[in-house]
Scaffold this active site. Structure first.
Site, PDB file in Angstrom:
ATOM      1  N   SER A  43     -26.136   2.173 -22.632  1.00  0.00           N
ATOM      2  CA  SER A  43     -27.362   2.733 -22.051  1.00  0.00           C
ATOM      3  C   SER A  43     -27.515   2.454 -20.561  1.00  0.00           C
ATOM      4  O   SER A  43     -28.482   2.905 -19.951  1.00  0.00           O
ATOM      5  CB  SER A  43     -28.579   2.184 -22.799  1.00  0.00           C
ATOM      6  OG  SER A  43     -28.572   2.632 -24.146  1.00  0.00           O
ATOM      7  N   GLU A  79      10.996  -1.147  30.711  1.00  0.00           N
ATOM      8  CA  GLU A  79      12.205  -1.221  29.902  1.00  0.00           C
ATOM      9  C   GLU A  79      13.397  -0.446  30.448  1.00  0.00           C
ATOM     10  O   GLU A  79      14.541  -0.813  30.184  1.00  0.00           O
ATOM     11  CB  GLU A  79      11.891  -0.716  28.481  1.00  0.00           C
ATOM     12  CG  GLU A  79      10.897  -1.563  27.706  1.00  0.00           C
ATOM     13  CD  GLU A  79      11.444  -2.918  27.339  1.00  0.00           C
ATOM     14  OE1 GLU A  79      12.660  -3.029  27.070  1.00  0.00           O
ATOM     15  OE2 GLU A  79      10.672  -3.892  27.348  1.00  0.00           O
TER      16      GLU A  79
END
Length: 562
Positions: free
Chosen positions: A495, A219
């Site tokens: 339960s 770049e």
């Protein structure tokens, strides 16, 4: 005496009267020289001076305006760079695994932990994030990590196991034993914030040098030589584009790209380009190359994830490969570098072939710059893209995050800022969470075959000693952030909880077994707010002393609370 006047003849003019002047001017002789035209020298010189004066005034006004623009942009750059350069997300981590000699942990459990943390199993660990394993020991290089009480470097250790316990922690660096070892926590994700972008900030020295060299070669080759703009790069790009007949190369430096990304829009106007150049010059004058490079490496846009923009190489490594940036291979780093040119065009998820071609081009540039040998190039270019199976920043647990947000809102309220880079360490156990999610994903379809469609699920795993939540699932779609049944469902579990409670008791054989005696007698419990509760059995009767197995078989409530 009369005076007689002579009259002129009729129709004739009177003769002219003679003058009484003593002398008369002689008539001038006609000149033989040609007549001169009026000179224009004075007029031309006047216009020249006026134009010069106007030019100087315009130049002065332009210089003042240019100075004002520079001053304004300089203040903008200084305020941003020396303040909060980025809005950083709040990162959430799972619990830290603390290991000490004598801990009750098996070699299989630790292997599961390392696998969840994406450690790589190898023959011989040489880099952080790698481990090897035998039937009795694990060799690993623990990653460096900044824990809540400070940073720790990587650790090369050997862990020995015997009879379901960790018997020894040996440091392979200091050739001695360690009293304890911390395994870094898994990153769970990031809290939601107003901004639509995310990043993980890394310091300049945390980026692999080979990746930076590849980026500059691709770049901005003259990054460390130019002053923010590169006339050479502009000329090179101009001629390359002329030869190609289209735009194939840009002349912007990394500094210019950073200026555009941080301070400007993407509008293609001359004024925007002028400001970009000004800001690039200011950045290069005010800050060091490494400061500019650090900002660029954390700011560059590298794709999208679930509607959020991914900025910086650190977060992109997590998204595409599920690994820290420092642990990526050459070919993986080259892929990220190649994406800088066009993150959407070279998206490896949507366009794998296009991304691979770009990656290989970066690798070739690295070979041309002597960063890679020919053999290294061939090996890297022959690899597949090797993305993680489901590219994402982290495997978020939406149900647990809802609970986390509740607690944070209750304890901190508006004091918690989502843009300051806060790190939150939680109690969630990633191994337990993974097992819970897999159990629900496997079990619900099996139950639906016999019980019909439409079943749902919710689960919470809690440490019985500390009360900390270790895992949570809010529905059968474990990754879906919809209705959280673990927190918001109003239907009591009844339960269903009893077997889990009894099983927890039976895991302590020194205190409980099936014949242990439990009390089934009237009981009064007082809550934290002063409320009183008296549990009862389903038949409203009390049986006195009952064995544990009978209390479980008859689903008695009172012995469970006693």
């Amino acid at each position: 005496m009369t005076v007689t006047k002579k009259l002129a003849p009729s129709g004739k003019k009177p003769a002219p009267r003679k003058t009484t002047t003593k002398s008369a001017a002689k008539p001038k002789a006609k000149s033989t020289k040609p007549k001169r035209k009026p000179s224009n020298k004075k007029g031309t010189a006047g216009w020249g001076k006026r134009l010069l004066s106007i030019g100087w005034k315009l130049a002065l006004v332009g210089a003042v305006a240019l100075g004002a623009v520079f001053y304004y942009l300089d203040q903008v750059v200084k305020e941003r760079f020396e303040g909060n350069l980025f809005e950083l997300p709040t990162v959430v981590y799972a619990r830290v695994l603390d290991l000490s000699a004598g801990d009750a942990i098996t070699i299989a459990q630790l292997r599961n932990e390392l696998d969840v943390l994406n450690y790589r199993k190898v023959a011989q660990p040489r880099h952080p994030g790698e481990y090897s394993s035998s039937s009795t020991k694990i060799e690993l290089i623990r990653r460096p990590f900044e824990f809540a009480d400070g940073p720790e470097p990587d650790r090369h250790v050997m862990l020995y196991f015997s009879d379901g316990t960790l018997s020894r922690i040996q440091s392979l660096e200091k050739k001695g034993d360690l009293g304890f070892l911390r395994i870094e926590p898994k990153m769970l994700g990031m809290l939601e914030k107003k901004a639509d972008e995310q990043r993980l900030f890394l310091r300049r020295d945390q980026f692999p040098e080979i990746m930076i060299d590849a980026l500059l070669a691709t770049e901005d080759r003259d990054f460390y030589q130019h002053d923010g703009i590169s006339p050479t790069a502009i000329a090179r790009a101009f001629f390359a584009n002329i030869r190609a007949g289209r735009t194939v190369q840009g002349g912007s430096t990394l500094t210019q790209q950073l200026a555009k990304n941080l301070f400007l829009t993407s509008d293609r106007t001359l004024w925007r380009k002028v400001r970009e150049v000004f800001i690039a010059l200011i950045l290069d004058y005010r800050y060091s190359k490494d400061q500019i490079l650090e900002a660029y490496l954390n700011e560059v846009y590298l794709g999208q994830s679930r509607g959020e923009a991914i900025h910086g190489f650190g977060l992109a490594a997590r998204l595409y490969f599920g690994q820290p940036l420092q642990e990526l291979r050459i070919d993986q780093l080259a892929l990220l570098v190649g994406m800088v040119k066009g993150p959407s065009y070279y998206n490896p998820i949507r366009h794998p072939e296009r991304a691979k071609e770009r990656r290989d081009l970066v690798l070739r540039l690295m070979m041309d710059q002597n960063m890679l040998t020919g053999r290294e190039f061939e090996m890297a270019a022959s690899r597949d893209l090797d993305l993680q199976r489901n590219p994402q920043i982290a495997s978020r647990q939406p149900a647990y995050f809802q609970q986390l947000n509740r607690e944070l809102d209750r304890k901190l309220g508006d004091k918690l800022r989502g843009d300051k880079g806060i790190r939150i360490f939680t109690s969630l156990d990633p191994v337990s969470q993974d097992k819970l999610e897999k159990a629900i994903a496997q079990r619900i379809p099996q139950l639906e075959k016999t019980s019909g469609k439409g079943l749902e699920a919710a689960a919470v795993a809690v440490d019985r000693n500390t009360g900390e939540i270790r895992a949570m699932v809010g529905g059968k779609r474990t990754g879906y952030s919809g209705f959280n049944r673990a927190l918001n469902a109003s239907r009591p579990i009844g339960s269903l909880v009893k077997p889990a409670v009894y099983l927890t008791a039976l895991e302590q054989p020194q205190q409980y077994d099936l014949a242990s005696t439990l009390q089934d007698t009237p009981l009064t419990l007082k809550g934290s707010k002063g409320n009183v509760w008296q549990p009862r059995n389903y038949d409203r009767q009390f049986r006195g002393d009952v064995p544990l197995y009978q209390a479980l078989a008859k689903s008695l409530n009172v012995p469970l609370c006693a």
